[in-house]
Design a protein around this motif. Structure first.
Motif, PDB file in Angstrom:
ATOM      1  N   ASP A  77      -6.392 -12.031   4.564  1.00  0.00           N
ATOM      2  CA  ASP A  77      -7.539 -11.290   5.088  1.00  0.00           C
ATOM      3  C   ASP A  77      -8.135 -12.066   6.261  1.00  0.00           C
ATOM      4  O   ASP A  77      -8.199 -13.298   6.218  1.00  0.00           O
ATOM      5  N   LYS A  81      -4.720  -8.905  11.737  1.00  0.00           N
ATOM      6  CA  LYS A  81      -3.690  -7.852  11.762  1.00  0.00           C
ATOM      7  C   LYS A  81      -4.169  -6.654  12.601  1.00  0.00           C
ATOM      8  O   LYS A  81      -3.434  -6.153  13.448  1.00  0.00           O
ATOM      9  N   PHE A 102      -0.868  -0.109   4.922  1.00  0.00           N
ATOM     10  CA  PHE A 102      -0.553  -0.005   3.498  1.00  0.00           C
ATOM     11  C   PHE A 102      -1.633  -0.671   2.660  1.00  0.00           C
ATOM     12  O   PHE A 102      -1.777  -1.891   2.667  1.00  0.00           O
ATOM     13  N   GLY A 103      -2.406   0.173   1.970  1.00  0.00           N
ATOM     14  CA  GLY A 103      -3.415  -0.344   1.048  1.00  0.00           C
ATOM     15  C   GLY A 103      -2.904  -0.203  -0.374  1.00  0.00           C
ATOM     16  O   GLY A 103      -1.699  -0.034  -0.602  1.00  0.00           O
ATOM     17  N   VAL A 104      -3.829  -0.270  -1.327  1.00  0.00           N
ATOM     18  CA  VAL A 104      -3.456  -0.111  -2.732  1.00  0.00           C
ATOM     19  C   VAL A 104      -2.749   1.238  -2.889  1.00  0.00           C
ATOM     20  O   VAL A 104      -3.254   2.255  -2.428  1.00  0.00           O
ATOM     21  N   PRO A 105      -1.583   1.261  -3.512  1.00  0.00           N
ATOM     22  CA  PRO A 105      -0.839   2.524  -3.621  1.00  0.00           C
ATOM     23  C   PRO A 105      -1.586   3.585  -4.426  1.00  0.00           C
ATOM     24  O   PRO A 105      -2.325   3.252  -5.350  1.00  0.00           O
ATOM     25  N   ARG A 117       7.146   4.799  -0.198  1.00  0.00           N
ATOM     26  CA  ARG A 117       6.109   5.107   0.801  1.00  0.00           C
ATOM     27  C   ARG A 117       6.432   4.458   2.151  1.00  0.00           C
ATOM     28  O   ARG A 117       5.981   4.909   3.193  1.00  0.00           O
ATOM     29  N   ASP A 132       0.758  -2.387   9.390  1.00  0.00           N
ATOM     30  CA  ASP A 132      -0.370  -3.259   9.093  1.00  0.00           C
ATOM     31  C   ASP A 132      -0.342  -3.450   7.573  1.00  0.00           C
ATOM     32  O   ASP A 132      -0.746  -2.559   6.840  1.00  0.00           O
ATOM     33  N   ARG A 133       0.197  -4.551   7.115  1.00  0.00           N
ATOM     34  CA  ARG A 133       0.657  -4.772   5.742  1.00  0.00           C
ATOM     35  C   ARG A 133       1.895  -3.879   5.545  1.00  0.00           C
ATOM     36  O   ARG A 133       2.161  -3.000   6.369  1.00  0.00           O
ATOM     37  N   GLU A 137       3.691  -6.535   0.541  1.00  0.00           N
ATOM     38  CA  GLU A 137       2.603  -6.622  -0.444  1.00  0.00           C
ATOM     39  C   GLU A 137       3.166  -6.537  -1.862  1.00  0.00           C
ATOM     40  O   GLU A 137       2.608  -7.102  -2.796  1.00  0.00           O
ATOM     41  N   ASP A 138       4.279  -5.849  -1.982  1.00  0.00           N
ATOM     42  CA  ASP A 138       4.854  -5.637  -3.316  1.00  0.00           C
ATOM     43  C   ASP A 138       5.523  -6.880  -3.888  1.00  0.00           C
ATOM     44  O   ASP A 138       5.938  -6.882  -5.048  1.00  0.00           O
ATOM     45  N   VAL A 141       0.941  -9.661  -3.238  1.00  0.00           N
ATOM     46  CA  VAL A 141      -0.152  -9.406  -4.187  1.00  0.00           C
ATOM     47  C   VAL A 141       0.410  -9.191  -5.604  1.00  0.00           C
ATOM     48  O   VAL A 141      -0.198  -9.596  -6.594  1.00  0.00           O
ATOM     49  N   HIS A 142       1.617  -8.636  -5.666  1.00  0.00           N
ATOM     50  CA  HIS A 142       2.207  -8.419  -6.998  1.00  0.00           C
ATOM     51  C   HIS A 142       2.550  -9.722  -7.689  1.00  0.00           C
ATOM     52  O   HIS A 142       2.437  -9.835  -8.906  1.00  0.00           O
ATOM     53  N   LEU A 147       1.273  -8.199 -11.002  1.00  0.00           N
ATOM     54  CA  LEU A 147       1.247  -6.742 -11.163  1.00  0.00           C
ATOM     55  C   LEU A 147       2.628  -6.222 -11.528  1.00  0.00           C
ATOM     56  O   LEU A 147       2.776  -5.070 -11.934  1.00  0.00           O
ATOM     57  N   ASN A 204     -15.361  -7.150   3.160  1.00  0.00           N
ATOM     58  CA  ASN A 204     -15.078  -6.581   1.849  1.00  0.00           C
ATOM     59  C   ASN A 204     -15.303  -7.687   0.812  1.00  0.00           C
ATOM     60  O   ASN A 204     -14.599  -8.705   0.838  1.00  0.00           O
TER      61      ASN A 204
HETATM   62  P1  ATP Z   1      -7.230  -5.099   5.464  1.00  0.00           P
HETATM   63  O1  ATP Z   1      -7.707  -6.166   4.513  1.00  0.00           O
HETATM   64  O2  ATP Z   1      -5.724  -5.050   5.592  1.00  0.00           O
HETATM   65  O3  ATP Z   1      -7.933  -5.114   6.774  1.00  0.00           O
HETATM   66  P2  ATP Z   1      -8.802  -3.188   4.010  1.00  0.00           P
HETATM   67  O4  ATP Z   1      -9.666  -4.322   3.535  1.00  0.00           O
HETATM   68  O5  ATP Z   1      -9.429  -2.092   4.788  1.00  0.00           O
HETATM   69  O6  ATP Z   1      -7.536  -3.706   4.823  1.00  0.00           O
HETATM   70  P3  ATP Z   1      -6.977  -1.531   2.617  1.00  0.00           P
HETATM   71  O7  ATP Z   1      -6.125  -1.404   3.832  1.00  0.00           O
HETATM   72  O8  ATP Z   1      -7.525  -0.279   2.027  1.00  0.00           O
HETATM   73  O9  ATP Z   1      -8.131  -2.592   2.740  1.00  0.00           O
HETATM   74  O10 ATP Z   1      -6.097  -2.229   1.491  1.00  0.00           O
HETATM   75  C1  ATP Z   1      -5.656  -3.508   1.601  1.00  0.00           C
HETATM   76  C2  ATP Z   1      -5.494  -4.022   0.187  1.00  0.00           C
HETATM   77  O11 ATP Z   1      -4.465  -3.290  -0.454  1.00  0.00           O
HETATM   78  C3  ATP Z   1      -5.116  -5.474   0.152  1.00  0.00           C
HETATM   79  O12 ATP Z   1      -5.918  -6.146  -0.777  1.00  0.00           O
HETATM   80  C4  ATP Z   1      -3.678  -5.433  -0.330  1.00  0.00           C
HETATM   81  O13 ATP Z   1      -3.302  -6.561  -1.073  1.00  0.00           O
HETATM   82  C5  ATP Z   1      -3.666  -4.188  -1.168  1.00  0.00           C
HETATM   83  N1  ATP Z   1      -2.307  -3.663  -1.292  1.00  0.00           N
HETATM   84  C6  ATP Z   1      -1.493  -3.286  -0.283  1.00  0.00           C
HETATM   85  N2  ATP Z   1      -0.288  -2.906  -0.765  1.00  0.00           N
HETATM   86  C7  ATP Z   1      -0.355  -3.053  -2.099  1.00  0.00           C
HETATM   87  C8  ATP Z   1       0.582  -2.838  -3.140  1.00  0.00           C
HETATM   88  N3  ATP Z   1       1.810  -2.402  -2.882  1.00  0.00           N
HETATM   89  N4  ATP Z   1       0.187  -3.077  -4.403  1.00  0.00           N
HETATM   90  C9  ATP Z   1      -1.070  -3.516  -4.655  1.00  0.00           C
HETATM   91  N5  ATP Z   1      -1.984  -3.758  -3.712  1.00  0.00           N
HETATM   92  C10 ATP Z   1      -1.642  -3.527  -2.447  1.00  0.00           C
END
Ligand code: ATP
Length: 282
Positions: A77, A81, A102-105, A117, A132-133, A137-138, A141-142, A147, A204
Motif C-alpha cells: 500500500d 501503483k 483487482f480488489g477483493v474478489p 477474472r 493495478d494489482r 494477490e492470490d 495476500v493469500h 486464505l 484506508n
Molecule cells: P489500493 O490499495 O490498491 O490502492 P484500494 O485500497 O482502493 O486499492 P481495492 O482496490 O478495493 O482497495 O482492493 C485492494 C485490496 O484487495 C488489497 O487489500 C488486496 O490485498 C485485496 N485483494 C486483491 N486481490 C485479492 C484476492 N485475490 N484475494 C483477496 N484479497 C485481494
C-alpha cells in the motif's frame, strides 16, 4: 549522471535468487535521484512511447494481430501503483489502453479459479494493458492471511508461470513490476494522507493492519517473485521510494516492449493515388 537508457531499466530484472532486503528502495540505479535528471530522462522518451503506441493501435484498427503489452503492477500500500498507472499511460491514446484493478474478489469471482477474472481483464491485441494489482494477490495476500492452503498456493505459482507462458506465446509482452518501497517510506505516505484532507480519500484504516504484517508480505513477495520470474516474463524490482524514478523506469520498460514488436504502419487497402485524385477533385 542524467543518462538513463533501456539497458539500465532491464538491469532491474531479477532472477530466482532475488533477495529483496538487498535492494535499497531509496536507490535510483542508473541515474542520480535529482528530479531534474529524472524529468529529463522521462521527457526524452515520451514522444517515442506515444508514437509506438499509436502504431500498435493502428495495426489493431487495420485488422492485423500485432500482439499487445501487459504491465503488471504490484507493491505494498502507498507504493505508487495508481500514480504509475497515471504517468505511464499519460500521453497515450485512451482508445488503445486498458486498465484493470483487482480488489477483493466478488462472490462470483471466488467461485471460479483465481485466473478466471484475470483472463477476462486481459488487453486485446493492439492494446497496452495495465494491471493495478493482479493474479499475484492470490499468492501474496493469500499466503500472508492463509486464505488458501499451502498446497494450493504451491499449485498457483506454477499455474501463473504456465498462464504467463501461454500469453507470451500468443504475442503478449509481459512487464511485471514490483514497486519496492521501504517501511519508513510507507509510514511517511500514510501520515501525509492523514494530514492532507485532499488525500483522505486515499487513506484506508485497513492499510495499517496490513502494515503490521510488513515482514510477512516481504517474504511472500520474495517467494512469489523467485517462483515466477522467467526469461520470457521476468520480474523487475524497481526501487520506488523515489516515485518519479519508479514511473520513469516503467515507461522505459514499456518503450522496450513496444520497440521489440517491430511495428510498421499498416498498408492502405485502397489505391492511394486514385483516392488522392478523387479527394482533390471533390
Ligand atoms: P489500493 O490499495 O490498491 O490502492 P484500494 O485500497 O482502493 O486499492 P481495492 O482496490 O478495493 O482497495 O482492493 C485492494 C485490496 O484487495 C488489497 O487489500 C488486496 O490485498 C485485496 N485483494 C486483491 N486481490 C485479492 C484476492 N485475490 N484475494 C483477496 N484479497 C485481494
Amino acid at each position: 549522471m542524467s543518462h538513463f537508457s533501456i539497458a539500465e531499466a532491464r538491469a532491474l530484472a531479477v532472477g530466482p535468487e532475488v533477495d529483496l532486503a538487498a535492494i535499497d528502495p531509496a536507490s535510483t540505479p542508473g541515474i542520480s535521484g535529482s528530479s531534474k535528471d529524472i524529468e529529463k530522462a522521462t521527457a526524452k522518451i515520451e514522444d517515442e512511447v506515444a508514437d509506438l503506441q499509436e502504431l500498435l493501435y493502428a495495426n489493431k484498427r487495420a485488422g492485423n494481430d500485432p500482439g499487445n503489452v501487459l504491465i503488471v503492477l504490484q507493491g505494498m500500500d502507498t507504493s505508487g501503483k495508481g500514480g504509475a498507472v497515471k504517468h505511464t499511460l499519460a500521453g497515450l491514446d485512451p482508445q488503445g489502453i486498458h486498465i484493470a484493478s483487482f480488489g477483493v474478489p466478488t462472490e462470483e469471482e471466488k467461485s471460479h479459479d483465481f485466473l478466471w477474472r484475470v483472463e477476462k481483464a486481459l488487453p486485446e491485441a493492439g492494446v497496452v494493458g495495465i494491471f493495478d494489482r493482479s493474479h499475484y494477490e492470490d499468492v501474496l495476500v493469500h499466503r500472508v492471511h492463509q486464505l488458501s492452503s499451502a498446497e494450493e498456493i504451491e499449485r498457483r505459482y506454477q499455474a501463473i508461470v504456465d498462464f504467463e507462458q501461454r500469453l507470451v506465446e500468443s504475442g503478449t509482452r509481459i512487464i511485471k513490476v514490483m514497486l519496492h518501497i521501504s517501511k519508513e517510506f510507507q509510514k511517511e505516505n500514510l501520515i501525509e494522507r492523514l494530514e492532507n484532507p485532499e488525500k483522505h480519500w486515499k487513506y484506508n484504516p485497513g492499510d495499517v493492519n496490513e502494515r503490521q504484517l510488513w515482514d510477512d508480505y516481504q517474504t511472500a513477495y520474495e517467494i512469489a517473485i523467485q517462483r515466477t520470474t522467467t526469461d520470457q516474463a521476468p520480474w523487475y524490482v524497481v526501487p520506488s521510494d523515489n516515485k518519479p524514478y519508479a514511473r520513469m523506469v516503467v515507461k522505459y520498460l514499456l518503450l522496450d516492449a513496444l520497440r521489440s514488436m517491430d511495428l510498421h504502419w499498416p498498408e492502405a487497402d485502397f489505391d492511394v493515388a486514385a483516392e488522392l485524385e478523387r479527394v482533390r477533385n471533390s
